[in-house]
Structure formats: C-alpha cells, structure tokens
Scaffold this motif. Structure first.
Motif, short mmCIF file in Angstrom:
data_model
loop_
_atom_site.label_atom_id
_atom_site.label_comp_id
_atom_site.label_asym_id
_atom_site.label_seq_id
_atom_site.Cartn_x
_atom_site.Cartn_y
_atom_site.Cartn_z
N LEU A 321 0.82 -1.21 0.00
CA LEU A 321 0.00 0.00 0.00
C LEU A 321 0.86 1.26 0.00
O LEU A 321 0.57 2.22 -0.72
N PHE A 322 1.92 1.25 0.80
CA PHE A 322 2.79 2.42 0.90
C PHE A 322 3.92 2.41 -0.12
O PHE A 322 4.77 3.31 -0.11
N GLY A 323 3.97 1.39 -0.99
CA GLY A 323 4.96 1.34 -2.07
C GLY A 323 6.36 1.08 -1.60
O GLY A 323 7.32 1.56 -2.23
N ILE A 324 6.55 0.35 -0.51
CA ILE A 324 7.89 0.07 0.00
C ILE A 324 8.23 -1.42 -0.04
O ILE A 324 9.21 -1.86 0.55
N ASN A 325 7.43 -2.21 -0.76
CA ASN A 325 7.69 -3.64 -0.89
C ASN A 325 8.31 -3.91 -2.28
O ASN A 325 8.14 -3.13 -3.22
N ASP A 326 9.03 -5.00 -2.39
CA ASP A 326 9.62 -5.38 -3.68
C ASP A 326 8.53 -5.82 -4.65
O ASP A 326 7.50 -6.37 -4.23
N PRO A 327 8.76 -5.59 -5.96
CA PRO A 327 7.75 -6.04 -6.94
C PRO A 327 7.58 -7.57 -6.90
O PRO A 327 8.53 -8.32 -6.65
N ALA A 328 6.38 -8.04 -7.14
CA ALA A 328 6.07 -9.49 -7.07
C ALA A 328 6.41 -10.17 -8.39
O ALA A 328 5.53 -10.70 -9.11
N LEU A 329 7.68 -10.11 -8.76
CA LEU A 329 8.12 -10.75 -9.99
C LEU A 329 8.23 -12.26 -9.78
O LEU A 329 8.55 -12.74 -8.69
N HIS A 330 7.98 -12.99 -10.89
CA HIS A 330 8.09 -14.44 -10.87
C HIS A 330 7.19 -15.05 -9.80
O HIS A 330 7.53 -16.11 -9.24
N GLN A 331 6.06 -14.35 -9.46
CA GLN A 331 5.09 -14.92 -8.53
C GLN A 331 3.77 -15.14 -9.25
O GLN A 331 3.62 -14.80 -10.44
N SER A 332 2.83 -15.68 -8.57
CA SER A 332 1.56 -16.01 -9.20
C SER A 332 0.86 -14.75 -9.69
O SER A 332 1.10 -13.64 -9.19
N THR A 333 -0.02 -14.96 -10.67
CA THR A 333 -0.77 -13.83 -11.23
C THR A 333 -1.67 -13.17 -10.18
O THR A 333 -1.80 -11.94 -10.14
N ALA A 334 -2.28 -13.99 -9.31
CA ALA A 334 -3.16 -13.44 -8.27
C ALA A 334 -2.38 -12.52 -7.32
O ALA A 334 -2.86 -11.45 -6.91
#
Length: 629
Positions: A321-334
C-alpha cells in the motif's frame, strides 16, 4: 477629605462623602475648559452646582478666620495635581485623598506626590490596570510604613486602596440583571443584597441571612424624615433585636440574602479538545472507512492466495500500500494483481489523509473562535458592549453561572478575548441594525444589559427590545444621573409591568470609593429609606466591645451587629482564638450562621453591619485609646 477628578465620579464621590458619611470634603477639578464635555441634560445641573459651589466657597472664606468650618465642602480648580496644589488644599493634614481621574498615569503621579507630602494620608486610586494597581498599592503602603517608622505598617491608619469603577460597578449591574436590585455588597467573592419584604397576612417572611431593619410603620410618617440616626419610633429601625422583630406587626423588613443563580446554563460544552468524531466531516469519515475496508479485503485475499498468517498477510499488504515492498516478480498472477490493487488504494489514501489533516486544523481553529448562540437557548442575559464595563460585567455573570450572549460591533473590542476564553456566544454587528438583537435570541432572554459607551445606542436598543418583548427586564447604562432618572421614570410609566433600571457607572461606583476613603474595612453601604447601613470588616483585637464577648453579647441593637466570621485572615492563629470548650467554627472561609455562644477572640476578623454613629463609636474608641497610649 480631598477628592480629585475630571468626570462625574468625582462629583458623585464628593456628594457621597458629604451626604452619607457627613465628612468635610474639598473637591479639586480641572478648569472648566479642560473638563470632559457633559451630556446636554447634565450641563444645566453642572451650572447650578457651580453656582452652589461659589456660594459655599464664599461662606467658607467669610468664616475661615474663626477656625470653624462653615460648610461641608469647597471646590478648587487646578490644571494639574502638583505638590503646590496638594499643599494648598491641605493634603498634609487631610485624612484621605481620592484620585479618580480617567488617566491611570495622572493618578499614580499624584499619589506618589501625596504620599511623600503626607505619609499618613489614606489614598484611594482609580486604576483600570489591576495588576499594576496591586504593585502600586504595595509600594505606597511600604513607603508609608518606612516614612513613619512603623515597620511593616502594623496598626498604621494610612492605607492605599486601588479600585476600578468598572470592577466596583460590575457586581451591582450583574445583580440588577439577575434579581432587579443594585443594593449589593461584595465580600470574599460573595455578592449579598438587601431585600425589602412587605408583610402579608398569614405568611411568615423568610428572614434570609439576618434582619437588617424594620421599615417605617406608615409611608407618610414624618418621623425620621430628616434621615438622622435618631429617628422616631415609627421610622425605620436599623439592626433591631429579636424582640423588636417579633413584636413588629404590619411593618416590612429589610433582610440580607446571597445573590445566586439556579436557572438554565449554556447548553453548549466548554472549551478544550473537541471530540474525535467532530474533527472530521461525515463524508470524510465514510471515505476513511471505505479505505480501511479495502485494506482488509486485500489482506484477506493475500492470505487466501499465499496461505500466510493473517498478521503477516496484513503486514505485506501495508507494505504494498505504501509502495515500500519489492515487486512481485516471478510470482503467481493473483499475487501480482493484489499488489497492483494495493498500490492503487495507496494512491487514493494520500488525498484522503490530506483532507483529514486540513479538516482537523480547521476544527481546532474554530474551537478557539467566537461561538454563535445555540439553538433553543432561553433565560439568558443579552449583554451589549464589550468595553471596559461590559468585560467586567461579563466576567461577573459567568462567575455566577448565568448564560450570556454578547453583542459587539467592533471585532477588536477589549472584551473579545475574554468572551473567547469564557466560550460565550457573541453576535458581531451594530445593535441598532435590524436583526442583530434577534440573532442574540432577545425574544427568549431573561434580561438585557445595555452597557455600550454611547447613551443613545443604549437607549435605542432598550426601546427596540421593549417593542419585541414588553415584559423584558432592561438595565441600561447612562452617563448622566438626571438623564438616567428621566429615562427610568418614562420607561416605568410606559411599561408598568416590566422591570427597568437605568444606571450611571459613577453612581454605582461612588459608594465603594467613599467606603475605601473611610478605611479598608468598609465593604459598602446600603440605603434603607433615608438612612444608611454600613458594612465593615473589622479585626476584633483592640475593640473592647467585641474582644472576649460572645456573638450575642457583642450585638448592640441600633448600633452594630456581627454578621459573619472570616476564619482565614492573614496571620490568623486558630489555637489562640478558640479556647478549649468554646463553640467552634470551620477552619476557613466566611461563616454566616455563627453560634450566639461563640466567643470572639483577638485573632478573629468579623463582618458586621453598623449605623454611621455605631461604626464611628466602634472605630473611634480604638483610635482614642491608641492616641492615649
């Protein structure tokens, strides 16, 4: 006694000292060209008073060589109060000096000169600045003590009393708005009034705190018409004993009561931090609730997709929500979709948080701003004018918990800060304009206090309020006494069922200034028909009529009566004042219902009512004993 002033208060004070206390008075006023211009109604009276003063001065000059005063007073014109002027009017041998100019600096300069000229003279100053007045009072008292070699001033007859005409008139104006009378005495924060009660068949009159006087048997009885202390049997009897009260049939009484208020109060809350719900508008609260619901829904979705613990899923959602997490690359579409939705909700959260901050600041700002009269308000007092007098009256009314709505045309008036601090509703506008009094709920008010500095404004507002509500209690401040009397009589004739009082501030303040000139112990005076009752606070020590006697034994019918005991005066030692086995009283405050068997000790200070002759005898005997010692 010497009175120096440049307005109506000086003339009223001189008349009070001559008429009530029978003192010899010298009035010092500026030359005619420098005096404050009086209203048209008062100039005729001023001309007649000047003629009378010239006659009095001529009589004084004709008989001055014999050493006997030929009149009770004289008038001296002086542009400034200098040492030469004070010497000319006899300040070096006078008992008291009152400085009642409208300028604080003029009064302070003259007081310093008078104290240097005569360290034993009793000074009464008119100052509006109360904090400065306290410092000046202490300084002049200390100067008198050092100059006379009296240490800290113990037993010194000289004293300095600083008063404000606004402060002294405020209790009477507040009491008039509440109970319809200005016959009040203020002591220890209490406001007491004298009430006349006529006898009714088969009804037992309430004695109040005590019975002060029996009224005349008949209104046309000539006994005591001269106002002397020794009036006839059928005239007013001051300070009667219980037997006289019990035997009096068909005669009214004057009793003492405490002025209090038990009506409705302002329905709105007081100042302070507003409730949390009032910080934000309803639309903003719904927006915040929607965003919180979205965050919870995203956390539940992430928990279902990844199978993580609810707390961990909520934490990851907040990071997205606050934009401080790593992008969810190579993870599920959901998971990737949930992260994008969390970022979108975070973008929506920024303007909502900014709006919440702005609304909270606006709420706190409005909490310190002026309030408007609340809906449904009734039984309140409408106060016109927040100047010097109106501010003091407002403070006094709120101390009595009386609901007040103020009307003021100047947003920068002296009393606006006081009204804001006391959380009193204020209507800004010209009271002479239509709709202003209606905004102050005049049609549901208990009383109207017109205290602006313009007589015509006060009169116009009072007449308009009468047209809106004929039975409204009206109190208006007028500069000239004659004009005030004429207005009162006219309004009373036009509205016989309504209570109308027209008051001059100088008329209300003069008794307090006159009492201070007689000594600090004088609290005030209340007229009873053509006679006067004085109220004084006296130390028992040194008075053989009081010291060592019980309250019942100290009472002298027609002379003085102990009303209350001040159990916390400076330097009080209760172990010395209460021998073992005697009647005891509480350890602090004023005690009005004293046991008759209580023995007055040397450490006691009492509040008593006395006639002029009785008080002179009580205080004069101690002065003679000191002179002999």
């Amino acid at each position: 006694m010497i009175v120096c002033g440049d307005d109506g208060l000086a003339h009223r004070l001189a008349a009070e000292l001559r008429g009530v206390y029978a003192e010899q008075v010298t009035l010092v006023v500026p030359p005619s060209g420098r005096r404050v211009r009086q209203p048209v109604v008062g100039r005729a009276r001023a001309a007649s008073a000047a003629l009378l003063d010239r006659v009095v001065n001529a009589a004084v000059n004709r008989t001055g060589a014999s050493g006997e005063p030929a009149a009770s007073g004289q008038v001296v014109e002086a542009p400034e109060i200098t040492e030469a002027v004070l010497t000319e009017v006899g300040a070096d041998r006078a008992a008291a000096l009152a400085l009642v100019f409208d300028d604080d600096e003029t009064n302070i300069r003259a007081a310093l000169t008078a104290r240097r000229l005569n360290p034993r003279i009793r000074l009464v100053l008119r100052l509006y600045n109360r904090r400065l007045g306290q410092h000046i009072e202490e300084l002049l008292d200390q100067t008198a003590a050092v100059a006379t070699g009296d240490g800290q001033g113990a037993g010194l007859d000289a004293s300095t009393t600083v008063l404000s005409d606004a402060d002294t008139a405020a209790p009477a104006l507040a009491a008039t708005a509440l109970v319809g009378t200005s016959k009040v005495v203020q002591t220890e924060g209490l406001v007491l009034r004298a009430v006349e009660r006529q006898p009714r068949p088969g009804e037992v009159a309430d004695p109040g705190l005590c019975t002060l006087a029996l009224l005349s048997a008949t209104s046309n009885d000539p006994a005591g018409a001269d106002g002397s202390e020794g009036s006839g049997e059928h005239g007013p009897r001051l300070l009667p004993d219980e037997a006289a009260v019990a035997s009096a049939t068909g005669r009214g009484t004057v009793v003492l009561e405490q002025v209090s208020y038990s009506g409705p109060s302002l329905p709105a809350g007081r100042g302070g931090v507003p409730p949390f719900a009032s910080l934000f508008s309803r639309r903003l609260r719904w927006s915040l609730a929607g965003l919180v619901g979205c965050v919870l829904a995203l956390a539940v979705g992430l928990m279902i997709v990844t199978g993580e613990h609810p707390l961990y899923a909520t934490y990851i959602t907040l990071l997205d929500l606050f934009g401080i997490n790593d992008p969810a690359l190579h993870q599920s579409t959901a998971r990737q979709v949930l992260q994008l939705l969390s970022g979108l909700v975070g973008l929506l959260l920024l303007p909502v948080l900014l709006a919440a901050v702005l609304e909270a600041l606006g709420t706190f700002r409005s909490a310190s701003a002026l309030r408007k009269p609340p809906r449904g308000l009734g039984g309140h007092v409408v106060l016109l004018g927040l100047g010097k007098i109106g501010t003091r009256v407002l403070t006094r009314l709120r101390e009595l918990n009386i609901p007040v709505v103020c009307v003021e045309s100047d947003p920068d008036a002296r009393g606006m800060a006081t009204a804001r601090r006391l959380r009193v509703p204020v209507v800004l506008g010209d009271v002479t304009q239509e709709g202003v009094l209606e905004a102050a709920k005049i049609h549901r008010a208990h009383a109207l206090l017109a205290l602006t500095s313009a007589d015509t404004t006060n009169l116009e507002a009072s007449l308009y309020a009468r047209s809106v509500r004929p039975d409204l209690r009206v109190v208006l401040r007028l500069y000239d006494d004659d004009f005030a009397t004429a207005v009162y009589r006219t309004l009373r004739a036009a509205h016989p069922r309504a209570l109308t009082r027209s008051r001059s501030v100088s008329h209300l303040a003069a008794p307090a200034f006159a009492g201070a000139m007689m000594g600090r112990q004088i609290l005030g005076a209340i007229p009873v028909e053509r006679r006067v009752l004085l109220f004084a606070e006296v130390d028992v020590a040194g008075h053989p009529q009081l010291e060592g006697r019980t309250v019942g034994e100290a009472f002298r019918a027609g002379a003085w009566r102990v009303l209350a005991l001040n159990t916390s005066p400076p330097g009080r030692r209760r172990e010395e004042a209460e021998p073992p086995g005697e009647e005891r009283v509480p350890a602090s405050g004023l005690v009005w219902d004293l046991p008759p068997a209580y023995v007055l000790g040397p450490g006691d200070r009492v509040v008593l009512a006395a006639t002029r002759r009785g008080l002179a005898e009580l205080l004069g005997r101690r002065r003679r004993e000191r002179a002999g010692a």
